[in-house]
Design a protein around this motif. Structure first.
Motif, PDB file in Angstrom:
ATOM      1  N   LEU A 120      15.656  15.682 -11.626  1.00 16.81           N
ATOM      2  CA  LEU A 120      16.011  14.789 -10.526  1.00 16.81           C
ATOM      3  C   LEU A 120      15.158  15.049  -9.286  1.00 16.81           C
ATOM      4  N   SER A 121      14.933  16.331  -9.004  1.00 21.37           N
ATOM      5  CA  SER A 121      14.095  16.692  -7.852  1.00 21.37           C
ATOM      6  C   SER A 121      12.674  16.163  -8.025  1.00 21.37           C
ATOM      7  N   PHE A 122      12.158  16.309  -9.254  1.00 19.80           N
ATOM      8  CA  PHE A 122      10.803  15.820  -9.548  1.00 19.80           C
ATOM      9  C   PHE A 122      10.732  14.308  -9.371  1.00 19.80           C
ATOM     10  N   LEU A 123      11.757  13.589  -9.858  1.00 17.66           N
ATOM     11  CA  LEU A 123      11.778  12.130  -9.748  1.00 17.66           C
ATOM     12  C   LEU A 123      11.825  11.678  -8.298  1.00 17.66           C
ATOM     13  N   ILE A 124      12.621  12.373  -7.492  1.00 17.08           N
ATOM     14  CA  ILE A 124      12.714  12.036  -6.067  1.00 17.08           C
ATOM     15  C   ILE A 124      11.365  12.218  -5.378  1.00 17.08           C
ATOM     16  N   ILE A 125      10.716  13.344  -5.673  1.00  8.90           N
ATOM     17  CA  ILE A 125       9.398  13.618  -5.083  1.00  8.90           C
ATOM     18  C   ILE A 125       8.383  12.578  -5.537  1.00  8.90           C
ATOM     19  N   PHE A 126       8.427  12.235  -6.838  1.00 12.47           N
ATOM     20  CA  PHE A 126       7.470  11.269  -7.391  1.00 12.47           C
ATOM     21  C   PHE A 126       7.663   9.895  -6.765  1.00 12.47           C
ATOM     22  N   ILE A 127       8.935   9.448  -6.674  1.00  7.66           N
ATOM     23  CA  ILE A 127       9.222   8.129  -6.107  1.00  7.66           C
ATOM     24  C   ILE A 127       8.834   8.072  -4.638  1.00  7.66           C
ATOM     25  N   THR A 128       9.138   9.139  -3.896  1.00 11.29           N
ATOM     26  CA  THR A 128       8.773   9.194  -2.474  1.00 11.29           C
ATOM     27  C   THR A 128       7.266   9.149  -2.296  1.00 11.29           C
ATOM     28  N   SER A 129       6.555   9.935  -3.106  1.00  7.19           N
ATOM     29  CA  SER A 129       5.100   9.971  -3.040  1.00  7.19           C
ATOM     30  C   SER A 129       4.503   8.613  -3.383  1.00  7.19           C
ATOM     31  N   PHE A 130       5.045   7.968  -4.440  1.00  6.80           N
ATOM     32  CA  PHE A 130       4.549   6.659  -4.866  1.00  6.80           C
ATOM     33  C   PHE A 130       4.780   5.622  -3.769  1.00  6.80           C
ATOM     34  N   SER A 131       5.963   5.677  -3.149  1.00 12.88           N
ATOM     35  CA  SER A 131       6.293   4.754  -2.060  1.00 12.88           C
ATOM     36  C   SER A 131       5.353   4.942  -0.880  1.00 12.88           C
ATOM     37  N   GLN A 132       5.057   6.203  -0.541  1.00  6.25           N
ATOM     38  CA  GLN A 132       4.154   6.488   0.573  1.00  6.25           C
ATOM     39  C   GLN A 132       2.744   5.992   0.275  1.00  6.25           C
ATOM     40  N   GLN A 133       2.326   6.101  -1.014  1.00  8.00           N
ATOM     41  CA  GLN A 133       1.003   5.609  -1.393  1.00  8.00           C
ATOM     42  C   GLN A 133       0.918   4.100  -1.233  1.00  8.00           C
ATOM     43  N   LEU A 134       2.000   3.387  -1.610  1.00  9.22           N
ATOM     44  CA  LEU A 134       2.017   1.942  -1.449  1.00  9.22           C
ATOM     45  C   LEU A 134       1.930   1.558   0.023  1.00  9.22           C
ATOM     46  N   ILE A 135       2.660   2.277   0.875  1.00  8.15           N
ATOM     47  CA  ILE A 135       2.611   2.022   2.313  1.00  8.15           C
ATOM     48  C   ILE A 135       1.204   2.281   2.841  1.00  8.15           C
ATOM     49  N   ALA A 136       0.626   3.413   2.424  1.00  8.57           N
ATOM     50  CA  ALA A 136      -0.699   3.778   2.913  1.00  8.57           C
ATOM     51  C   ALA A 136      -1.734   2.726   2.530  1.00  8.57           C
ATOM     52  N   LYS A 137      -1.672   2.226   1.279  1.00  8.17           N
ATOM     53  CA  LYS A 137      -2.643   1.233   0.837  1.00  8.17           C
ATOM     54  C   LYS A 137      -2.489  -0.069   1.610  1.00  8.17           C
ATOM     55  N   GLU A 138      -1.285  -0.344   2.074  1.00  3.85           N
ATOM     56  CA  GLU A 138      -1.031  -1.543   2.852  1.00  3.85           C
ATOM     57  C   GLU A 138      -1.599  -1.403   4.265  1.00  3.85           C
ATOM     58  N   ILE A 139      -1.762  -0.170   4.712  1.00  2.00           N
ATOM     59  CA  ILE A 139      -2.308   0.110   6.041  1.00  2.00           C
ATOM     60  C   ILE A 139      -3.784   0.497   5.978  1.00  2.00           C
ATOM     61  N   THR A 140      -4.173   1.238   4.939  1.00  2.00           N
ATOM     62  CA  THR A 140      -5.520   1.815   4.900  1.00  2.00           C
ATOM     63  C   THR A 140      -5.979   2.040   3.466  1.00  2.00           C
ATOM     64  N   ASN A 141      -7.287   2.083   3.267  1.00  2.00           N
ATOM     65  CA  ASN A 141      -7.861   2.487   1.977  1.00  2.00           C
ATOM     66  C   ASN A 141      -8.625   3.807   2.116  1.00  2.00           C
ATOM     67  N   ILE A 142      -8.348   4.517   3.208  1.00  2.00           N
ATOM     68  CA  ILE A 142      -9.032   5.776   3.521  1.00  2.00           C
ATOM     69  C   ILE A 142      -8.010   6.907   3.525  1.00  2.00           C
ATOM     70  N   GLN A 143      -8.382   8.061   3.017  1.00  2.00           N
ATOM     71  CA  GLN A 143      -7.522   9.239   3.113  1.00  2.00           C
ATOM     72  C   GLN A 143      -7.702   9.866   4.496  1.00  2.00           C
ATOM     73  N   TRP A 144      -6.591  10.373   5.050  1.00  2.01           N
ATOM     74  CA  TRP A 144      -6.639  10.935   6.400  1.00  2.01           C
ATOM     75  C   TRP A 144      -5.961  12.302   6.433  1.00  2.01           C
ATOM     76  N   LYS A 145      -6.430  13.142   7.339  1.00  2.00           N
ATOM     77  CA  LYS A 145      -5.772  14.430   7.574  1.00  2.00           C
ATOM     78  C   LYS A 145      -5.716  14.678   9.076  1.00  2.00           C
ATOM     79  N   LYS A 146      -4.731  15.466   9.492  1.00  5.92           N
ATOM     80  CA  LYS A 146      -4.581  15.787  10.909  1.00  5.92           C
ATOM     81  C   LYS A 146      -5.813  16.511  11.431  1.00  5.92           C
ATOM     82  N   SER A 147      -6.154  16.213  12.671  1.00  7.12           N
ATOM     83  CA  SER A 147      -7.321  16.817  13.291  1.00  7.12           C
ATOM     84  C   SER A 147      -6.892  17.709  14.459  1.00  7.12           C
ATOM     85  N   VAL A 148      -7.240  18.996  14.400  1.00  7.73           N
ATOM     86  CA  VAL A 148      -6.992  19.954  15.482  1.00  7.73           C
ATOM     87  C   VAL A 148      -5.527  19.869  15.942  1.00  7.73           C
TER      88      VAL A 148
END
Length: 275
Positions: free
Chosen positions: A10-38
């Motif tokens: 169940l924990s794995f499924l929750i993490i997977f679904i959350t990650s998949f959802s975040q990827q869909l959101i990210a693709k709707e906003i950007t096609n670039i990977q980002w990381k925090k700067s300083v």
């Protein structure tokens, strides 16, 4: 089935679904990977929020910079809070800066089409004469000469304009065809497209800036020194000591972002952009 195994599944499924959802959101906003700067040690560590309004599509990103909220690199000893004598950009260490900014680890060279949509809330307050950058094209290479911002989309004289640092760190405004006024950007989305050729060849380099489809700025000449390039977005303040009590209380700044895309062609970019 063992309860521990069920819990793990169940924990794995929750993490997977959350990650998949975040990827869909990210693709709707950007096609670039980002990381925090300083960002290590900032008071507001989670300075990016995913919001549904204002947004061009289903989601957008809200970036918040608290007054003078500086941090440092995760690796290395660079800090926006303290001068350590090792800042490649200005010849000395960090300090006198603050940012809530993301950078793209994947680098590029040559010709690209790049977009960013920006929404400024009604109460957005400029901190001039502090330098404020909202988007960058940055060069990174093996020498100090190659480690510079080459284009910073900066708040300057009441406008949001590109500033080019293509030759020895010198600030050039390019050929300004039309001003993009901060006051005209409040409470609405402004879509900016850069058509850029990043090269050390002064006869081939250029950066053209289009606002809602209209050419606003044109720079021609050397756009780099042989390194590779990446983008940054978010709020970046330099020389915050320029703000004194004369200007009153240092404000919190909030900026919304969408359409953070980078492609090889205009046709591909326009397919991604949401109006």
């Amino acid at each position: 089935m063992n309860k521990k195994i069920i819990f793990k599944i169940l924990s794995f499924l929750i993490i997977f679904i959350t990650s998949f959802s975040q990827q869909l959101i990210a693709k709707e906003i950007t096609n670039i990977q980002w990381k925090k700067s300083v960002a290590k040690g900032k008071n507001l560590s989670n300075f990016r929020e995913t919001v549904t309004s204002p947004a061009l599509g289903k989601k957008a990103w809200k970036i918040t910079l608290l007054p003078k909220d500086c941090g440092r690199d995760n690796d290395g000893n660079y800090s926006d809070c303290k001068n350590n004598g090792k800042d490649a950009v200005v010849g000395h260490g960090g300090g006198d800066r603050a940012r809530s900014e993301y950078s793209s680890p994947k680098k590029f060279t040559g010709e690209k089409w790049i977009s960013v949509s920006i929404y400024l809330p009604k109460d957005f307050k400029s901190v001039e004469p502090v330098s404020t950058s909202l988007f960058q094209i940055y060069e990174w290479g093996n020498t100090n000469q190659q480690r510079h911002p080459r284009m910073m989309l900066r708040v300057k004289n009441g406008n949001l304009e590109p500033r080019y640092f293509a030759v020895n760190g010198m600030d050039s405004p390019g050929w300004v065809k039309k001003d993009l006024k901060i006051d005209d950007m409040r409470e609405k989305w402004t879509t900016i497209i850069f058509h850029a050729n990043m090269t050390k060849d002064p006869l081939k380099g250029f950066v053209k800036m289009y606002v809602n489809g209209e050419l606003y700025n044109d720079y021609e000449g050397r756009t780099g020194f042989g390194g590779k390039f990446f983008n940054k977005f978010g709020i970046y303040h330099s020389w915050i000591s320029r703000w004194t009590e004369v200007y009153g209380e240092y404000p919190t700044q909030v900026v919304y972002y969408d359409n953070l895309f980078r492609t090889h062609s205009k046709k591909k970019l326009l397919k991604l952009i949401q109006n």
